[in-house]
Design an enzyme around this catalytic site. Structure first.
Site, short mmCIF file in Angstrom:
data_model
loop_
_atom_site.label_atom_id
_atom_site.label_comp_id
_atom_site.label_asym_id
_atom_site.label_seq_id
_atom_site.Cartn_x
_atom_site.Cartn_y
_atom_site.Cartn_z
N SER A 111 0.80 -1.25 -0.04
CA SER A 111 0.08 0.17 -0.02
C SER A 111 0.71 1.31 -0.26
CB SER A 111 -1.00 -0.05 1.15
OG SER A 111 -0.21 -0.16 2.48
N HIS A 134 -6.26 -3.59 -0.47
CA HIS A 134 -6.23 -2.57 -1.26
C HIS A 134 -6.46 -3.34 -2.95
CE1 HIS A 134 -4.84 0.89 1.12
NE2 HIS A 134 -4.13 0.07 1.82
N LYS A 139 -12.38 -0.12 2.74
CA LYS A 139 -11.84 0.36 1.63
C LYS A 139 -12.99 0.71 0.42
CE LYS A 139 -7.01 0.08 3.03
NZ LYS A 139 -7.48 -0.19 4.54
#
Length: 397
Positions: free
Chosen positions: A186, A214, A243
């Site tokens: 990330s 991610h 996310k």
């Protein structure tokens, strides 16, 4: 007798040292919803630093799903699940996540930090080994530390070093070996080489664990993650609801039924943390439905990342190579990164400076992040701000 005053003086000295090095992290107060634009101090700001990849954090469909779940299932669980905290919604979401990821089952946690923290210790013991990428997320590092398995570390995405560590673990007589890696690193926006990771795992009889925080929702076919993008199968996937899947909170582990069953019995963050609130679970179920059909949003995200990367390169900024919507702008020293972020803030662009201990000393950066809700006009506005701020503080000549 405890010297409270001395202890507090020591803490204050530590804080002063952090401030003197230019390493203090400051939080901004958002007035309203998270989104492509946010309001801070009464100012409308363009937001380039959220993990809101598909722009769903303020999506009315998720807000409505959250509200409906509260109406039918209440506000909170008031307990851990094995005592009195499991609802049908929880099991529905776990089954939905497992189906989405092609796994037998999944288990929910308060956050993926908790999921990674609770994964290793129940599954592996002193006779076993964990081979971990050097740039893995802090939650994996902490989870490995809590486990009694022997630890081996390989250089980031270095498959030759991974093989050497697997050979060392086998030579040391490890019973079971687990390779642990982020799917996306990330801080850099680079993807793990899962094709080679899984090949080596097969060759050396190792298990594979991938943190896909991610990636889930926007990488790979229908957003099923880095393993799906690479066309490979891994043994255990961890991820987040916080996310691309709406941006609230909550994490999960997905994998074989026996693994999930044992984690329900032994994973301490699961056993000793409240169940996720119904609103989050209901919205996450709606988010998965949206994400499966969100090819248009994923295409827009790719377009934005390509456009943004090309624009920054044209202006002369130093970038790390890659194609992920995480696009770090390399600055070097922490004080300069913070000065640059402040200059961008003055121009209506919200970014975050990343510096030690989040990244190594001397590698401070502005980690920009694209999302599908940004328009070309937004990106052009941001590029103009980056150019002006860069010249003001000396990042650009």
């Amino acid at each position: 007798m405890t010297d409270v005053a001395g202890f507090l003086d020591s803490v204050a000295a530590t804080l002063a040292g952090i401030e003197a090095e230019g390493l203090t992290k400051r939080e901004r107060l958002i007035e309203g919803a998270q989104g492509a634009h946010v309001t801070i101090g009464g100012r409308r700001m363009l937001n380039l630093c959220a993990n809101n990849y598909l722009g769903l954090a303020d999506d009315p469909r998720l807000v409505a799903a959250a509200g409906a779940a509260m109406q039918s299932h209440g506000y909170g669980m008031a307990s851990v699940r094995f005592i009195c905290g499991t609802q049908d919604l929880h099991r529905a979401l776990e089954a939905r996540i497992a189906d989405f990821l092609g796994m037998e089952d999944s288990i929910l946690f308060a956050a993926c930090f908790d999921a990674n923290g609770g994964l290793f210790e129940p599954l592996l013991g002193e006779a076993d080994a964990i081979v971990s990428d050097s740039l893995n997320h802090a939650s994996i590092i902490d989870g490995v530390r809590l486990c009694k398995a022997k630890r081996y570390r390989f250089a980031n995405n270095d498959m030759s070093d991974l093989e050497a560590q697997l050979q060392a673990a086998r030579a040391d007589g490890a019973r079971f070996i687990m390779i642990a890696t982020d799917g996306v690193f990330s801080m850099d926006g680079t993807l793990a080489n899962l094709g080679e990771v899984t090949r080596l795992a097969t060759q050396y009889g190792a298990l594979t664990m991938v943190d896909d925080c991610h990636a889930t929702g926007f990488i790979g076919p229908q957003g099923r993650g880095t393993a799906a993008a690479a066309g490979v199968k891994v043994d255990i996937l961890t991820g987040t609801l916080g996310k691309a899947l709406g941006g609230a909170l909550g994490g999960y582990i997905a994998g074989p039924q026996a693994v999930i069953d044992l984690l329900r019995q032994r994973a301490r963050p699961y056993l000793f943390s409240n169940a996720l609130p119904p609103a989050v679970v209901g919205a996450a179920l709606a988010a998965l439905d949206i994400v499966e059909g969100a090819d248009g949003l994923r295409a827009r995200l790719v377009e934005n990342a390509t456009y943004w990367r090309a624009g920054l390169t044209r202006l002369g900024f130093q970038l790390l190579s890659g194609s992920h919507p995480i696009i770090p702008v390399m600055i070097g020293e922490a004080p300069l990164a913070q000065e640059f972020a402040k200059a961008l803030d003055a121009r209506g662009v919200m970014v975050s400076a990343f510096f030690f201990p989040v990244v190594p000393r001397g590698l401070a950066r502005i980690r920009t992040q694209m999302n599908a809700a940004l328009t070309t006009a937004d990106l052009d506005f941001a590029l103009a701000a980056f150019e002006a701020a860069g010249k003001e503080v000396g990042v650009l000549k």
